[in-house]
Design a protein around this motif. Sequence first.
Motif, PDB file in Angstrom:
ATOM      1  N   VAL A 150       8.839 -16.696  -4.801  1.00 19.22           N
ATOM      2  CA  VAL A 150       7.429 -16.520  -5.139  1.00 19.22           C
ATOM      3  C   VAL A 150       6.748 -15.685  -4.052  1.00 19.22           C
ATOM      4  CG1 VAL A 150       5.243 -17.706  -5.554  1.00 19.22           C
ATOM      5  CG2 VAL A 150       7.355 -18.680  -6.422  1.00 19.22           C
ATOM      6  N   ALA A 151       7.144 -15.925  -2.806  1.00 19.28           N
ATOM      7  CA  ALA A 151       6.550 -15.193  -1.685  1.00 19.28           C
ATOM      8  C   ALA A 151       6.805 -13.686  -1.824  1.00 19.28           C
ATOM      9  CB  ALA A 151       7.112 -15.709  -0.361  1.00 19.28           C
ATOM     10  N   HIS A 152       8.009 -13.326  -2.264  1.00 17.74           N
ATOM     11  CA  HIS A 152       8.346 -11.915  -2.451  1.00 17.74           C
ATOM     12  C   HIS A 152       7.449 -11.285  -3.517  1.00 17.74           C
ATOM     13  CE1 HIS A 152      11.595  -8.741  -3.651  1.00 17.74           C
ATOM     14  NE2 HIS A 152      10.684  -8.216  -2.869  1.00 17.74           N
ATOM     15  N   LEU A 153       7.307 -11.970  -4.660  1.00 13.13           N
ATOM     16  CA  LEU A 153       6.420 -11.480  -5.718  1.00 13.13           C
ATOM     17  C   LEU A 153       4.986 -11.392  -5.201  1.00 13.13           C
ATOM     18  CD1 LEU A 153       5.487 -10.706  -8.562  1.00 13.13           C
ATOM     19  CD2 LEU A 153       5.611 -13.128  -9.182  1.00 13.13           C
ATOM     20  N   SER A 154       4.523 -12.405  -4.508  1.00 14.97           N
ATOM     21  CA  SER A 154       3.147 -12.416  -4.000  1.00 14.97           C
ATOM     22  C   SER A 154       2.889 -11.260  -3.041  1.00 14.97           C
ATOM     23  CB  SER A 154       2.842 -13.744  -3.296  1.00 14.97           C
ATOM     24  OG  SER A 154       2.874 -14.793  -4.227  1.00 14.97           O
ATOM     25  N   ARG A 155       3.857 -10.984  -2.169  1.00 10.76           N
ATOM     26  CA  ARG A 155       3.726  -9.860  -1.225  1.00 10.76           C
ATOM     27  C   ARG A 155       3.621  -8.530  -1.978  1.00 10.76           C
ATOM     28  NH1 ARG A 155       7.281 -12.394   1.853  1.00 10.76           N
ATOM     29  NH2 ARG A 155       9.048 -11.244   1.027  1.00 10.76           N
ATOM     30  N   GLN A 156       4.528  -8.332  -2.944  1.00  9.55           N
ATOM     31  CA  GLN A 156       4.495  -7.086  -3.710  1.00  9.55           C
ATOM     32  C   GLN A 156       3.200  -6.969  -4.511  1.00  9.55           C
ATOM     33  OE1 GLN A 156       8.073  -6.499  -6.030  1.00  9.55           O
ATOM     34  NE2 GLN A 156       9.081  -5.507  -4.298  1.00  9.55           N
ATOM     35  N   PHE A 157       2.736  -8.078  -5.055  1.00 13.12           N
ATOM     36  CA  PHE A 157       1.497  -8.080  -5.830  1.00 13.12           C
ATOM     37  C   PHE A 157       0.328  -7.662  -4.946  1.00 13.12           C
ATOM     38  CE2 PHE A 157      -2.174  -9.677  -8.068  1.00 13.12           C
ATOM     39  CZ  PHE A 157      -1.837  -9.615  -9.415  1.00 13.12           C
ATOM     40  N   LYS A 158       0.245  -8.262  -3.757  1.00 11.49           N
ATOM     41  CA  LYS A 158      -0.853  -7.936  -2.831  1.00 11.49           C
ATOM     42  C   LYS A 158      -0.741  -6.502  -2.332  1.00 11.49           C
ATOM     43  CE  LYS A 158      -3.520  -9.152   1.025  1.00 11.49           C
ATOM     44  NZ  LYS A 158      -4.403  -9.868   1.608  1.00 11.49           N
ATOM     45  N   ASN A 159       0.469  -6.052  -2.009  1.00 13.66           N
ATOM     46  CA  ASN A 159       0.652  -4.672  -1.547  1.00 13.66           C
ATOM     47  C   ASN A 159       0.270  -3.655  -2.617  1.00 13.66           C
ATOM     48  OD1 ASN A 159       1.577  -5.532   0.940  1.00 13.66           O
ATOM     49  ND2 ASN A 159       3.729  -5.325   0.411  1.00 13.66           N
ATOM     50  N   THR A 160       0.486  -4.011  -3.874  1.00 16.29           N
ATOM     51  CA  THR A 160       0.218  -3.096  -4.986  1.00 16.29           C
ATOM     52  C   THR A 160      -1.242  -3.130  -5.421  1.00 16.29           C
ATOM     53  OG1 THR A 160       2.487  -3.365  -5.759  1.00 16.29           O
ATOM     54  CG2 THR A 160       0.928  -2.463  -7.338  1.00 16.29           C
ATOM     55  N   THR A 161      -1.815  -4.328  -5.517  1.00 16.17           N
ATOM     56  CA  THR A 161      -3.172  -4.471  -6.076  1.00 16.17           C
ATOM     57  C   THR A 161      -4.254  -4.634  -5.018  1.00 16.17           C
ATOM     58  OG1 THR A 161      -3.033  -6.887  -6.223  1.00 16.17           O
ATOM     59  CG2 THR A 161      -2.244  -5.603  -8.139  1.00 16.17           C
ATOM     60  N   GLY A 162      -3.856  -5.061  -3.819  1.00 11.99           N
ATOM     61  CA  GLY A 162      -4.837  -5.306  -2.767  1.00 11.99           C
ATOM     62  C   GLY A 162      -5.366  -6.727  -2.746  1.00 11.99           C
ATOM     63  N   ILE A 163      -4.959  -7.531  -3.732  1.00 11.73           N
ATOM     64  CA  ILE A 163      -5.372  -8.941  -3.765  1.00 11.73           C
ATOM     65  C   ILE A 163      -4.161  -9.816  -4.071  1.00 11.73           C
ATOM     66  CG2 ILE A 163      -7.764  -8.486  -4.454  1.00 11.73           C
ATOM     67  CD1 ILE A 163      -6.986  -9.206  -7.331  1.00 11.73           C
ATOM     68  N   THR A 164      -4.282 -11.092  -3.769  1.00 10.47           N
ATOM     69  CA  THR A 164      -3.185 -12.021  -4.039  1.00 10.47           C
ATOM     70  C   THR A 164      -3.184 -12.398  -5.523  1.00 10.47           C
ATOM     71  OG1 THR A 164      -4.531 -13.978  -3.624  1.00 10.47           O
ATOM     72  CG2 THR A 164      -3.369 -13.006  -1.711  1.00 10.47           C
ATOM     73  N   PRO A 165      -2.071 -12.908  -6.011  1.00 19.01           N
ATOM     74  CA  PRO A 165      -2.041 -13.355  -7.414  1.00 19.01           C
ATOM     75  C   PRO A 165      -3.087 -14.446  -7.699  1.00 19.01           C
ATOM     76  CG  PRO A 165       0.190 -13.184  -6.579  1.00 19.01           C
ATOM     77  CD  PRO A 165      -0.732 -12.977  -5.407  1.00 19.01           C
ATOM     78  N   SER A 166      -3.283 -15.366  -6.749  1.00 15.20           N
ATOM     79  CA  SER A 166      -4.270 -16.431  -6.978  1.00 15.20           C
ATOM     80  C   SER A 166      -5.685 -15.867  -7.015  1.00 15.20           C
ATOM     81  CB  SER A 166      -4.135 -17.541  -5.933  1.00 15.20           C
ATOM     82  OG  SER A 166      -4.212 -17.003  -4.638  1.00 15.20           O
ATOM     83  N   ALA A 167      -5.987 -14.859  -6.181  1.00 12.10           N
ATOM     84  CA  ALA A 167      -7.301 -14.215  -6.235  1.00 12.10           C
ATOM     85  C   ALA A 167      -7.474 -13.501  -7.578  1.00 12.10           C
ATOM     86  CB  ALA A 167      -7.458 -13.234  -5.079  1.00 12.10           C
ATOM     87  N   PHE A 168      -6.417 -12.875  -8.057  1.00 19.54           N
ATOM     88  CA  PHE A 168      -6.447 -12.222  -9.361  1.00 19.54           C
ATOM     89  C   PHE A 168      -6.759 -13.245 -10.455  1.00 19.54           C
ATOM     90  CE2 PHE A 168      -4.283 -10.919 -13.291  1.00 19.54           C
ATOM     91  CZ  PHE A 168      -4.866  -9.662 -13.500  1.00 19.54           C
ATOM     92  N   GLN A 169      -6.102 -14.408 -10.404  1.00 16.88           N
ATOM     93  CA  GLN A 169      -6.342 -15.454 -11.396  1.00 16.88           C
ATOM     94  C   GLN A 169      -7.790 -15.947 -11.344  1.00 16.88           C
ATOM     95  OE1 GLN A 169      -2.926 -17.942 -10.204  1.00 16.88           O
ATOM     96  NE2 GLN A 169      -2.341 -17.946 -12.377  1.00 16.88           N
ATOM     97  N   ARG A 170      -8.352 -16.098 -10.132  1.00 19.43           N
ATOM     98  CA  ARG A 170      -9.744 -16.541  -9.998  1.00 19.43           C
ATOM     99  C   ARG A 170     -10.700 -15.514 -10.613  1.00 19.43           C
ATOM    100  NH1 ARG A 170      -7.842 -18.259  -4.975  1.00 19.43           N
ATOM    101  NH2 ARG A 170      -8.722 -16.470  -3.864  1.00 19.43           N
ATOM    102  N   ILE A 171     -10.434 -14.240 -10.396  1.00 20.78           N
ATOM    103  CA  ILE A 171     -11.279 -13.175 -10.962  1.00 20.78           C
ATOM    104  C   ILE A 171     -11.229 -13.230 -12.491  1.00 20.78           C
ATOM    105  CG2 ILE A 171     -11.483 -10.660 -11.240  1.00 20.78           C
ATOM    106  CD1 ILE A 171     -10.493 -10.480  -8.259  1.00 20.78           C
ATOM    107  N   ILE A 172     -10.024 -13.374 -13.026  1.00 17.60           N
ATOM    108  CA  ILE A 172      -9.868 -13.451 -14.496  1.00 17.60           C
ATOM    109  C   ILE A 172     -10.598 -14.680 -15.040  1.00 17.60           C
ATOM    110  CG2 ILE A 172      -8.185 -13.759 -16.372  1.00 17.60           C
ATOM    111  CD1 ILE A 172      -8.285 -10.908 -15.127  1.00 17.60           C
ATOM    112  N   ALA A 173     -10.468 -15.816 -14.359  1.00 24.73           N
ATOM    113  CA  ALA A 173     -11.129 -17.052 -14.798  1.00 24.73           C
ATOM    114  C   ALA A 173     -12.655 -16.876 -14.796  1.00 24.73           C
ATOM    115  CB  ALA A 173     -10.720 -18.214 -13.895  1.00 24.73           C
ATOM    116  N   LYS A 174     -13.195 -16.229 -13.756  1.00 26.39           N
ATOM    117  CA  LYS A 174     -14.643 -16.001 -13.696  1.00 26.39           C
ATOM    118  C   LYS A 174     -15.105 -15.080 -14.830  1.00 26.39           C
ATOM    119  CE  LYS A 174     -15.600 -17.013  -8.904  1.00 26.39           C
ATOM    120  NZ  LYS A 174     -16.223 -16.584  -7.642  1.00 26.39           N
TER     121      LYS A 174
END
Length: 182
Positions: free
Chosen positions: A153-177
């Motif tokens: 999960v850490a590997h995916l999270s790192r790649q996600f943050k490096n690509t999008t600039g935010i963590t997967p959990s931050a992305f989920q919070r934005i979508i939820a809002k």
Amino acid sequence: MKLLLKFDFTKVCNAVLEQRLEAHQLKYQQTAFGEIELLDKVSEEKLDLFYNDINDFGIDVVKDPKKIVIQKIKDVIVDMVFNEKDINVKTSVYLAEQLNENYSYLSNLFSEVTYTSIENFIILQKIEYTKILLTKEELSLTEIAFKLNYSSVAHLSRQFKNTTGITPSAFQRIIAKRKQIN
């Protein structure tokens, strides 16, 4: 009312192509994803009409030989990631087998034409698919990491943050809002 739509890109593309080919009365055979063979001789005028028609759907006919190979590489990768192909070999071997070309040639050509690597393109596709899966809220990040063959999960999270600039959990919070606002 807002609807969340799920697309099977392969089915959509195939359906649009089939519909437009039939509308133009073109006899064809699909030889691979994103590749068709016209079975009858067709005038340039009729082909131009067809090209313009499918262009309205965001479909272009690739004519440059290098770009044809690049498009085939992209198609195989997108199909592999989004259709969750269970591949028991390295991606480089899979691409070489699918395209019947040496991987070094494919890799060098891809980098030359797109100014990025095949590996980076695969990461981008996986992150795009991760965003879709996170938006659906059906799978946990752990399940998504497993589904996309990440080592952790850490590997995916790192790649996600490096690509999008935010963590997967931050992305989920934005979508939820966003869903709360609408």
